[in-house]
Motif scaffolding. Structure first.
Motif, PDB file in Angstrom:
ATOM      1  N   GLY A  19       0.832  -1.198   0.000  1.00  0.00           N
ATOM      2  CA  GLY A  19       0.000   0.000   0.000  1.00  0.00           C
ATOM      3  C   GLY A  19       0.862   1.241   0.000  1.00  0.00           C
ATOM      4  O   GLY A  19       1.517   1.566  -0.967  1.00  0.00           O
ATOM      5  N   GLY A  20       0.881   1.932   1.152  1.00  0.00           N
ATOM      6  CA  GLY A  20       1.708   3.115   1.253  1.00  0.00           C
ATOM      7  C   GLY A  20       0.952   4.330   1.724  1.00  0.00           C
ATOM      8  O   GLY A  20      -0.189   4.250   2.188  1.00  0.00           O
ATOM      9  N   LEU A  21       1.592   5.473   1.566  1.00  0.00           N
ATOM     10  CA  LEU A  21       1.082   6.703   2.145  1.00  0.00           C
ATOM     11  C   LEU A  21      -0.159   7.238   1.437  1.00  0.00           C
ATOM     12  O   LEU A  21      -0.979   7.921   2.048  1.00  0.00           O
ATOM     13  N   CYS A  22      -0.306   6.958   0.149  1.00  0.00           N
ATOM     14  CA  CYS A  22      -1.428   7.508  -0.613  1.00  0.00           C
ATOM     15  C   CYS A  22      -2.625   6.564  -0.697  1.00  0.00           C
ATOM     16  O   CYS A  22      -3.635   6.907  -1.310  1.00  0.00           O
ATOM     17  N   CYS A  23      -2.510   5.371  -0.101  1.00  0.00           N
ATOM     18  CA  CYS A  23      -3.546   4.363  -0.348  1.00  0.00           C
ATOM     19  C   CYS A  23      -4.877   4.710   0.309  1.00  0.00           C
ATOM     20  O   CYS A  23      -5.910   4.164  -0.087  1.00  0.00           O
ATOM     21  N   VAL A  24      -4.897   5.604   1.293  1.00  0.00           N
ATOM     22  CA  VAL A  24      -6.147   5.962   1.931  1.00  0.00           C
ATOM     23  C   VAL A  24      -7.146   6.500   0.904  1.00  0.00           C
ATOM     24  O   VAL A  24      -8.363   6.278   1.028  1.00  0.00           O
ATOM     25  N   LYS A  25      -6.667   7.167  -0.120  1.00  0.00           N
ATOM     26  CA  LYS A  25      -7.547   7.687  -1.163  1.00  0.00           C
ATOM     27  C   LYS A  25      -7.434   6.907  -2.461  1.00  0.00           C
ATOM     28  O   LYS A  25      -8.432   6.690  -3.155  1.00  0.00           O
ATOM     29  N   TYR A  26      -6.226   6.459  -2.798  1.00  0.00           N
ATOM     30  CA  TYR A  26      -5.999   5.918  -4.136  1.00  0.00           C
ATOM     31  C   TYR A  26      -5.897   4.396  -4.202  1.00  0.00           C
ATOM     32  O   TYR A  26      -5.740   3.837  -5.283  1.00  0.00           O
TER      33      TYR A  26
ATOM     34  N   PRO B  36      -9.065  12.383   2.645  1.00  0.00           N
ATOM     35  CA  PRO B  36      -7.826  13.075   2.278  1.00  0.00           C
ATOM     36  C   PRO B  36      -6.916  12.148   1.474  1.00  0.00           C
ATOM     37  O   PRO B  36      -7.060  10.921   1.532  1.00  0.00           O
ATOM     38  N   SER B  37      -5.983  12.737   0.758  1.00  0.00           N
ATOM     39  CA  SER B  37      -5.064  11.907  -0.035  1.00  0.00           C
ATOM     40  C   SER B  37      -3.953  11.324   0.818  1.00  0.00           C
ATOM     41  O   SER B  37      -3.193  10.467   0.342  1.00  0.00           O
ATOM     42  N   MET B  38      -3.846  11.749   2.071  1.00  0.00           N
ATOM     43  CA  MET B  38      -2.878  11.176   2.992  1.00  0.00           C
ATOM     44  C   MET B  38      -3.339  11.456   4.421  1.00  0.00           C
ATOM     45  O   MET B  38      -3.859  12.538   4.712  1.00  0.00           O
ATOM     46  N   ALA B  39      -3.148  10.456   5.303  1.00  0.00           N
ATOM     47  CA  ALA B  39      -3.458  10.630   6.723  1.00  0.00           C
ATOM     48  C   ALA B  39      -2.512   9.730   7.497  1.00  0.00           C
ATOM     49  O   ALA B  39      -2.785   8.547   7.696  1.00  0.00           O
ATOM     50  N   GLU B  40      -1.375  10.285   7.937  1.00  0.00           N
ATOM     51  CA  GLU B  40      -0.306   9.513   8.566  1.00  0.00           C
ATOM     52  C   GLU B  40      -0.155   9.877  10.035  1.00  0.00           C
ATOM     53  O   GLU B  40      -0.441  11.011  10.443  1.00  0.00           O
ATOM     54  N   PHE B  41       0.330   8.912  10.822  1.00  0.00           N
ATOM     55  CA  PHE B  41       0.430   9.048  12.274  1.00  0.00           C
ATOM     56  C   PHE B  41       1.836   8.677  12.740  1.00  0.00           C
ATOM     57  O   PHE B  41       2.424   7.699  12.249  1.00  0.00           O
TER      58      PHE B  41
ATOM     59  N   SER C   5      -4.352  17.001   1.159  1.00  0.00           N
ATOM     60  CA  SER C   5      -5.521  17.031   0.284  1.00  0.00           C
ATOM     61  C   SER C   5      -5.073  17.472  -1.096  1.00  0.00           C
ATOM     62  O   SER C   5      -4.339  18.457  -1.232  1.00  0.00           O
ATOM     63  N   ASP C   6      -5.481  16.721  -2.120  1.00  0.00           N
ATOM     64  CA  ASP C   6      -5.130  17.087  -3.493  1.00  0.00           C
ATOM     65  C   ASP C   6      -6.380  17.375  -4.316  1.00  0.00           C
ATOM     66  O   ASP C   6      -6.387  17.209  -5.538  1.00  0.00           O
ATOM     67  N   GLU C   7      -7.453  17.808  -3.627  1.00  0.00           N
ATOM     68  CA  GLU C   7      -8.671  18.168  -4.335  1.00  0.00           C
ATOM     69  C   GLU C   7      -8.406  19.346  -5.282  1.00  0.00           C
ATOM     70  O   GLU C   7      -7.457  20.121  -5.096  1.00  0.00           O
ATOM     71  N   ALA C   8      -9.224  19.485  -6.295  1.00  0.00           N
ATOM     72  CA  ALA C   8      -9.025  20.513  -7.315  1.00  0.00           C
ATOM     73  C   ALA C   8      -9.375  21.903  -6.783  1.00  0.00           C
ATOM     74  O   ALA C   8     -10.244  22.063  -5.916  1.00  0.00           O
ATOM     75  N   GLY C   9      -8.668  22.889  -7.322  1.00  0.00           N
ATOM     76  CA  GLY C   9      -8.969  24.282  -7.031  1.00  0.00           C
ATOM     77  C   GLY C   9      -8.942  24.612  -5.555  1.00  0.00           C
ATOM     78  O   GLY C   9      -8.037  24.211  -4.817  1.00  0.00           O
ATOM     79  N   ASP C  10      -9.969  25.336  -5.111  1.00  0.00           N
ATOM     80  CA  ASP C  10     -10.042  25.751  -3.705  1.00  0.00           C
ATOM     81  C   ASP C  10     -10.505  24.627  -2.785  1.00  0.00           C
ATOM     82  O   ASP C  10     -10.507  24.787  -1.563  1.00  0.00           O
ATOM     83  N   HIS C  11     -10.909  23.497  -3.369  1.00  0.00           N
ATOM     84  CA  HIS C  11     -11.455  22.414  -2.548  1.00  0.00           C
ATOM     85  C   HIS C  11     -10.401  21.816  -1.605  1.00  0.00           C
ATOM     86  O   HIS C  11     -10.723  21.365  -0.508  1.00  0.00           O
ATOM     87  N   ALA C  12      -9.135  21.807  -2.046  1.00  0.00           N
ATOM     88  CA  ALA C  12      -8.074  21.266  -1.184  1.00  0.00           C
ATOM     89  C   ALA C  12      -7.945  22.110   0.084  1.00  0.00           C
ATOM     90  O   ALA C  12      -7.886  21.583   1.205  1.00  0.00           O
ATOM     91  N   GLN C  13      -7.928  23.437  -0.082  1.00  0.00           N
ATOM     92  CA  GLN C  13      -7.811  24.309   1.085  1.00  0.00           C
ATOM     93  C   GLN C  13      -9.038  24.179   1.982  1.00  0.00           C
ATOM     94  O   GLN C  13      -8.916  24.161   3.216  1.00  0.00           O
ATOM     95  N   THR C  14     -10.211  24.032   1.351  1.00  0.00           N
ATOM     96  CA  THR C  14     -11.439  23.873   2.140  1.00  0.00           C
ATOM     97  C   THR C  14     -11.390  22.598   2.972  1.00  0.00           C
ATOM     98  O   THR C  14     -11.755  22.584   4.158  1.00  0.00           O
ATOM     99  N   GLU C  15     -10.917  21.505   2.353  1.00  0.00           N
ATOM    100  CA  GLU C  15     -10.836  20.240   3.072  1.00  0.00           C
ATOM    101  C   GLU C  15      -9.818  20.322   4.211  1.00  0.00           C
ATOM    102  O   GLU C  15     -10.079  19.848   5.326  1.00  0.00           O
ATOM    103  N   ILE C  16      -8.672  20.933   3.931  1.00  0.00           N
ATOM    104  CA  ILE C  16      -7.649  21.065   4.977  1.00  0.00           C
ATOM    105  C   ILE C  16      -8.150  21.931   6.133  1.00  0.00           C
ATOM    106  O   ILE C  16      -7.893  21.631   7.315  1.00  0.00           O
ATOM    107  N   LEU C  17      -8.889  22.980   5.822  1.00  0.00           N
ATOM    108  CA  LEU C  17      -9.443  23.836   6.881  1.00  0.00           C
ATOM    109  C   LEU C  17     -10.419  23.060   7.761  1.00  0.00           C
ATOM    110  O   LEU C  17     -10.444  23.230   8.984  1.00  0.00           O
ATOM    111  N   GLU C  18     -11.217  22.191   7.137  1.00  0.00           N
ATOM    112  CA  GLU C  18     -12.163  21.394   7.916  1.00  0.00           C
ATOM    113  C   GLU C  18     -11.422  20.364   8.775  1.00  0.00           C
ATOM    114  O   GLU C  18     -11.788  20.122   9.931  1.00  0.00           O
TER     115      GLU C  18
END
Length: 474
Positions: A152-159, A248-253, A282-295
């Motif tokens: 798997g790896g670091l990106c598998c949570v989304k991909y 999110p495209s990554m969630a590591e601990f 978060s690698d969402e398009a446009g402003d969506h990445a910032q919105t997701e990170i803020l949440e």
């Protein structure tokens, strides 16, 4: 050397180019262990480094005719002892089978199993494409090994994980036949899903000699959030809350001990007093990445985060990801380790992490924990002094109790490293007798002599150990 060993060697030397074979004990020493560092590896009869499917077929046919075991090997980066050498067996290293071609019209990549994950990513990137499976060891692990364990790896949570990107493969079966499964088509339900059967089979069902991988458009530049927490519970509860509504495209601990090991190496100013650190992207398009990170940041603060730092700067983000990637090597510098790979449903993540901490206290050993937290896959590292027999014994008991804990939480004894030889004793505890018997029936159907990677996943047969000649055609 037995008479049977001598015959196997003689036939291999007659059938293959001399440069493909290695019998020098000093040279073969490098092929005895993988990264799991088994203290009791075997000594191969010979190391074979083929360059073509036909050469692999030749090796397998000779081995089948003489009842000689074969241990497939990629880059030797296994963390479960999956490619540990077996006495008198052929170690078949596919590291020279590494040609890569990209077909942009089908958005696929075809490669040999010896290609390194980073090489595949680089080849895809030249065409504006991306191969998402992203083990922390991507710079030195092979695609064949990734497929063998369904890495798997670091990106598998989304991909997703390796199996989500394997479209087809060429496999040499235990009788020496080469078959082609799947190919560069995205939808195919003809017959049973045999391609998926070989993904994660750890070289016990056949030897993969070529693979066709699915590529996707290049990833958008992600936004990164790093948050520190005063307690393990606060961090794991944050992950659970994020997972309820976001992907999110990554969630590591990383826990405190891991943070400190990494800080010792990087001196990048990580908070040594934090109980845990989470890294989100978060690698969402446009402003969506910032919105997701803020949440996500809001949820971090809700659960008592002591600090949150967000950045869209690619270099800053990469530095934090590199810190996470180097966690295992950093901890390895503090002592010998028994590396776990247990996973649980995300809502049980807190129970697993707190339970591991209790096991560490009980056995008086250090057990740093890092995790692909977004999918519940943790890597506890049981640290011990190998010269201290009492500590080594406590570490081994802790290792087993962590596995038992994961099973009790409806989890798995391995999320991406495979069973190998290290975790075989616990496999039936997770699967149950009926499912274990079904696994064995499939193994027996495809490898009736039990010559493929004996002792990994499945118990080694007595007749395999003593090299009894059985069946097979050359």
């Amino acid at each position: 050397m037995t008479r049977n060993d001598a015959r196997t060697l003689e036939e291999l030397k007659a059938a293959l180019p001399a440069e493909v074979l290695t019998t020098n004990p000093d040279t073969m020493e490098a092929y005895r262990r993988d990264r799991a560092n088994d203290p009791n590896p075997g000594m191969p009869l010979v190391v074979v480094r083929p360059t073509t499917t036909e050469q692999v077929q030749t090796v397998v046919r000779i081995a089948a005719a003489n009842g000689t075991p074969i241990v497939p090997r990629g880059a030797g980066s296994s963390l479960s002892g999956g490619s540990t050498a077996v006495d008198g067996a052929i170690t078949l290293s596919v590291d020279r089978m590494n040609t890569i071609t990209v077909d942009t019209s089908t958005r696929t990549l075809t490669t040999g199993p010896g290609a390194i994950n980073a090489e595949v990513k680089a080849a895809a990137a030249e065409h504006g494409l991306w191969y998402p499976p992203d083990p922390a060891s991507f710079e030195f692990c092979s695609i064949g090994g990734n497929i063998a364990t369904n890495a798997g790896g670091l990106c598998c949570v989304k991909y997703g994980v390796t199996t989500d990107y394997v479209l087809g493969m060429t496999v040499v079966l235990a009788d020496g036949r080469a078959i082609r499964l799947g190919g560069p088509k995205l939808k195919d339900v003809a017959g049973l899903s045999l391609t998926k059967l070989f993904v994660g089979s750890e070289g016990t069902l056949g030897i993969i000699t070529e693979v066709t991988l699915r590529l996707v458009p290049a990833q958008r530049q992600p936004t990164t959030l790093v948050a520190t927490f005063p307690t393990l519970e606060a961090a794991t509860n944050t992950v659970i809350d994020v997972s309820r509504t976001m992907r999110p495209s990554m969630a590591e601990f990383m826990d405190r001990t891991t943070i400190n090991a990494v800080e010792d190496e990087t001196r990048m100013g990580l908070d040594r007093e934090a109980a845990a650190m989470l890294i989100f992207q978060s690698d969402e398009a446009g402003d969506h990445a910032q919105t997701e990170i803020l949440e996500i940041e809001r949820l971090c603060h809700h659960h008592g985060a002591t600090e949150c730092y967000a950045t869209a700067d690619p270099d800053e983000g990469a530095a934090f990801i590199q810190a996470r990637r180097m966690a295992i090597p950093a901890v390895e510098k503090t002592g010998a380790i028994l590396l776990e790979d247990v996973g649980v449903p995300v809502p049980r993540l807190g129970d697993l992490v707190s339970g591991i901490a209790a096991i560490a206290r009980k056995h008086e050993v250090s057990i740093p924990v890092l995790a692909h937290a977004g999918d519940g896959n943790t890597h506890p590292l049981v640290v011990f002094d190998p010269t201290d027999e009492a500590m080594k014994d406590r570490a081994e008991r802790a290792y087993g109790e962590i596995i038992d804990l994961a099973i009790s939480l409806d989890g798995t004894i391995t999320g991406e490293h495979g069973i190998g030889r290290m975790k075989r004793p616990w496999l039936v505890d997770q699967l149950g007798e009926d499912v274990m018997e079904l696994n064995q029936r499939i193994k027996d159907a495809l490898d009736p002599q039990g010559i493929l990677n004996p002792g990994s996943v499945f118990a080694m047969r007595p007749e395999t150990q003593v090299h009894v000649v059985a069946g097979g055609q050359q």
